[in-house]
Design a protein around this motif. Structure first.
Motif, PDB file in Angstrom:
ATOM      1  N   LEU A   1       0.791  -1.229   0.121  1.00  0.00           N
ATOM      2  CA  LEU A   1       0.049  -0.095  -0.133  1.00  0.00           C
ATOM      3  C   LEU A   1       0.741   1.215   0.055  1.00  0.00           C
ATOM      4  O   LEU A   1       0.385   2.301  -0.717  1.00  0.00           O
ATOM      5  CB  LEU A   1      -0.986  -0.242   1.200  1.00  0.00           C
ATOM      6  CG  LEU A   1      -2.245  -0.903   1.203  1.00  0.00           C
ATOM      7  CD1 LEU A   1      -2.600  -1.052   2.563  1.00  0.00           C
ATOM      8  CD2 LEU A   1      -3.002  -0.564   0.244  1.00  0.00           C
ATOM      9  N   GLY A   2       1.970   1.333   0.969  1.00  0.00           N
ATOM     10  CA  GLY A   2       2.909   2.253   0.683  1.00  0.00           C
ATOM     11  C   GLY A   2       3.673   2.573  -0.497  1.00  0.00           C
ATOM     12  O   GLY A   2       3.586   3.806  -1.240  1.00  0.00           O
ATOM     13  N   LEU A   3       3.973   1.669  -1.101  1.00  0.00           N
ATOM     14  CA  LEU A   3       4.491   1.595  -2.336  1.00  0.00           C
ATOM     15  C   LEU A   3       3.540   2.455  -3.457  1.00  0.00           C
ATOM     16  O   LEU A   3       3.770   2.957  -4.324  1.00  0.00           O
ATOM     17  CB  LEU A   3       5.219   0.347  -3.019  1.00  0.00           C
ATOM     18  CG  LEU A   3       6.438   0.016  -2.193  1.00  0.00           C
ATOM     19  CD1 LEU A   3       6.803  -1.466  -2.659  1.00  0.00           C
ATOM     20  CD2 LEU A   3       7.514   0.905  -2.731  1.00  0.00           C
ATOM     21  N   ALA A   4       2.247   1.536  -3.344  1.00  0.00           N
ATOM     22  CA  ALA A   4       1.182   2.176  -4.444  1.00  0.00           C
ATOM     23  C   ALA A   4       0.882   3.511  -4.252  1.00  0.00           C
ATOM     24  O   ALA A   4       0.739   4.108  -5.110  1.00  0.00           O
ATOM     25  CB  ALA A   4       0.163   1.346  -4.236  1.00  0.00           C
ATOM     26  N   VAL A   5       0.985   3.846  -3.064  1.00  0.00           N
ATOM     27  CA  VAL A   5       0.438   5.291  -2.748  1.00  0.00           C
ATOM     28  C   VAL A   5       1.527   6.142  -3.210  1.00  0.00           C
ATOM     29  O   VAL A   5       1.418   7.390  -3.726  1.00  0.00           O
ATOM     30  CB  VAL A   5       0.052   5.666  -1.408  1.00  0.00           C
ATOM     31  CG1 VAL A   5      -0.022   7.214  -1.167  1.00  0.00           C
ATOM     32  CG2 VAL A   5      -1.389   5.002  -0.942  1.00  0.00           C
TER      33      VAL A   5
END
Length: 136
Positions: A8-12
């Motif tokens: 999720l962090g990488l996607a955001v």
């Protein structure tokens, strides 16, 4: 820790980089002068910030060293623009550093918890940055 916190962090981080990069790409002809960043550069810098933060347990200095690398690239680009007599401000350069920091924040565990609050903050700041860049 949530099961998909890293993803999720990488996607955001990627989404914020794409958003700001699309805005910078759209205004390239109007900006004139330097062509520092665009739709590919900003997401890459956001991901570099996120990956440097994720790799911090392996090397404590990696986020700082990569941030210094970002500063060095920005300074070199700005110097080249000045040498070409390209008259422009530092908005693009500062936004590139900001995107790097937003990418780093998206994956920074222990700074703002829970993860939902951290990712919402990163997304909101990314949208605000894009708005400020487009409202010249």
């Amino acid at each position: 820790m949530e099961s998909y916190e890293t993803q999720l962090g990488l996607a955001v981080a990627l989404a914020v980089g794409l958003l700001v990069g699309l805005e910078r790409e759209q205004t390239k002809p109007a900006r004139g002068g330097g062509q520092l960043g665009g739709v590919r550069t900003y997401p890459i810098f956001a991901l570099v910030g996120a990956l440097a933060t994720l790799l911090e347990p392996a090397s404590m200095w990696l986020p700082l060293v990569s941030l210094l690398g970002v500063f060095a690239l920005v300074v070199v680009s700005y110097h080249a623009d000045i040498k070409r007599d390209a008259d422009h401000g530092m908005t693009t350069e500062i936004s590139l550093v900001g995107v790097y920091l937003l990418g780093a924040l998206a994956c920074a565990r222990g700074t703002i918890e829970p993860i939902k609050s951290r990712l919402i903050l990163v997304a909101a700041v990314g949208v605000a940055m894009t708005f400020l860049l487009s409202s010249k």
